[in-house]
Design an enzyme around this catalytic site. Structure first.
Site, short mmCIF file in Angstrom:
data_model
loop_
_atom_site.label_atom_id
_atom_site.label_comp_id
_atom_site.label_asym_id
_atom_site.label_seq_id
_atom_site.Cartn_x
_atom_site.Cartn_y
_atom_site.Cartn_z
N GLU A 76 0.83 -1.21 0.00
CA GLU A 76 0.00 0.00 0.00
C GLU A 76 0.86 1.25 0.00
OE1 GLU A 76 -3.76 -1.64 2.67
OE2 GLU A 76 -2.25 -0.37 3.61
N CYS A 77 0.52 2.20 -0.82
CA CYS A 77 1.09 3.55 -0.82
C CYS A 77 2.62 3.50 -0.79
CB CYS A 77 0.51 4.36 0.33
SG CYS A 77 0.55 6.15 0.02
N GLY A 78 3.26 3.80 0.35
CA GLY A 78 4.72 3.78 0.41
C GLY A 78 5.29 2.43 0.05
#
Length: 472
Positions: A344-346
């Protein structure tokens, strides 16, 4: 169940909720209370500050992520009669979905959990106008949950003048004040507050804040308000499908006690954004979590059966991540061998070929062919619902709720899911969801659809079985 509790809320962001909340947590802990905390909404960083004070994880509660009765169920999970609970609100008290709906607001959570509210008002630069502000919030409080007001950034001299007026004209208790603290500041960056571990003297700052606040508030009144909170029942009528899935998850855990799968979870300065209930749900489904550091370790943990790369700030540590070549190779090799992976994301950014950051290019794992770059503005922000175009981690025609908040963008955000903005109905493609992996910018909340966690663990179990058969 009798849970002593109150919520710290405010008319707007930047009113000092987190600093006041942490100070109160410290004071309650010092008084010998068994105190726990929650954060309203999807924020990851404020709960880290709570944990710095209490030494135990703080959880998120969000009435967009889960229906009202499931939210109560999550609130009561692992609680006991007599506990003291402090909830920290999000944004302004009435600011919910799309900024205009009740759902997702601090007030909605207080209403659902029957929690008294202490309104923290930033009174700097205000005179009697502060009464009009408070009066407006009381008028909107149709369930009469606001039980006290704390005046932040106000002098003692003016407090002694204004407190009697507020209590006489508005019939609400003033629980204290807090002078402006120019030497104690919780710095911010584009995703919110700077993380507590980045502040070398954070424990000293929080202790000093608690010591000062103790002198300017009526702590007994806070405790009285908390103890006057109504008993709160269990959520026996919560969403039937979610309840059954949670029961199935517990059954999987019990059945799998002798055959637990290991999920490697990235946890360090660069990757630390996780919802506590997501991790707990994976454990209930039969997973053992093995924490490791993409920054400091040289390879994935031995015998891991799946990989979870959460969000965080990989861009701040891009050079160090790039220089850890052995870890990058370990992750790429495992991914290409079929290791079930959620990023997710990072964590999603880390799987790219490189990150372009401050005119420099830093090599990442190379699992994905694209690259990420800082866009100098918010690329995506807010709540979404996600539905896979082809069932993989979710059953057909089911959705999971999530939140996006990122300034970086990818050359390939994926097209395997449809994201829908609940306030506007706007749709867009995102997420790479194929075979054993789910990769994308959205931060998903597993309890909004527990099938996601259940299927992630099932993929890990299948990977472990195949690995066992291969090695026989």
């Amino acid at each position: 169940m009798k849970i002593n509790r109150f919520m710290i809320a405010a008319p707007k962001s930047g009113s000092g909720k987190t600093m006041i909340t942490c100070a109160l947590l410290q004071l309650l802990r010092d008084s010998g209370k068994n105190v726990l905390s929650y954060k309203c909404g999807p924020d990851y960083i404020d709960p880290m500050f709570h944990k710095k004070v209490l030494g135990v994880s703080s959880k998120n509660l969000d009435t967009f992520f889960t229906d009202e009765k499931t939210t109560v169920q999550l609130f009561l999970d692992e609680r006991a009669d007599g506990d003291f609970v402090v909830l920290e609100g999000v944004m302004g008290l009435y600011d919910g979905l799309g900024g205009i709906y009740e759902q997702g607001s601090s007030y909605h959570l207080a209403k659902v959990t029957q929690t008294p509210i202490i309104l923290v008002v930033d009174a700097k630069g205000m005179g009697k106008s502060v009464l009009a502000l408070i009066a407006g919030f009381l008028q909107y409080d149709t369930h009469h949950l606001i039980k006290g007001v704390l005046l932040n950034r106000m002098s003692k001299g003016y407090y002694d003048i204004i407190k009697p007026l507020i209590e006489k004209e508005l019939s609400v208790k003033v629980v204290g004040y807090f002078p402006e603290q120019k030497d104690i500041v919780l710095s911010s960056r584009h995703l919110g507050l700077v993380m507590p571990d980045e502040l070398s003297d954070i424990k000293k700052q929080l202790n000093e804040t608690a010591d000062r606040l103790k002198k300017t508030i009526d702590m007994d009144l806070f405790i009285d308000i908390a103890e006057a909170a109504d008993e709160i029942g269990d959520s026996g009528s919560a969403d039937k499908d979610k309840r059954q899935t949670l029961k199935n998850a517990e059954l999987m855990r019990l059945q799998g006690q002798n055959n637990t799968v290991n999920i490697a979870v990235a946890m360090d300065e660069a990757f630390c954004f996780y919802y506590e209930d997501n991790l707990k749900l994976l454990e209930k489904c039969g997973a053992k979590l093995q924490y490791f550091s993409p920054l400091h370790d040289t390879e994935l943990p031995d015998n891991c059966d799946a990989l979870l790369l959460g969000g965080g700030y990989p861009e701040l540590y891009a050079k160090e991540l790039s220089e850890n070549i052995s870890m990058r190779k370990s992750i790429k090799t495992a991914f290409e061998a079929g290791l079930p992976t959620v990023a997710e994301c990072g964590g999603f950014m880390y799987l790219h070929t490189y990150i372009h950051n401050q005119n420099c290019v830093f090599d990442m794992t190379g699992v994905l062919g694209g690259w990420c770059r800082f866009k100098e503005k918010l690329v995506r922000f807010g709540y979404i619902e996600l539905e896979e175009k082809h069932s993989n981690f979710l059953p057909s025609d089911e959705k999971i709720r999530a939140h996006e908040f990122h300034y970086y963008d990818s050359t390939d955000n994926g097209t395997d899911c449809i994201a829908t903005k609940p306030a506007t109905g706007r749709k867009y493609d995102c997420v790479i969801s194929r075979d054993n992996y789910w990769l994308g910018f959205p931060h998903i909340y597993y309890p909004s659809n527990p099938h996601f966690a259940e299927n992630f663990v099932k993929k890990a179990q299948e990977y472990e079985r195949n690995k066992f058969e291969t090695n026989k």
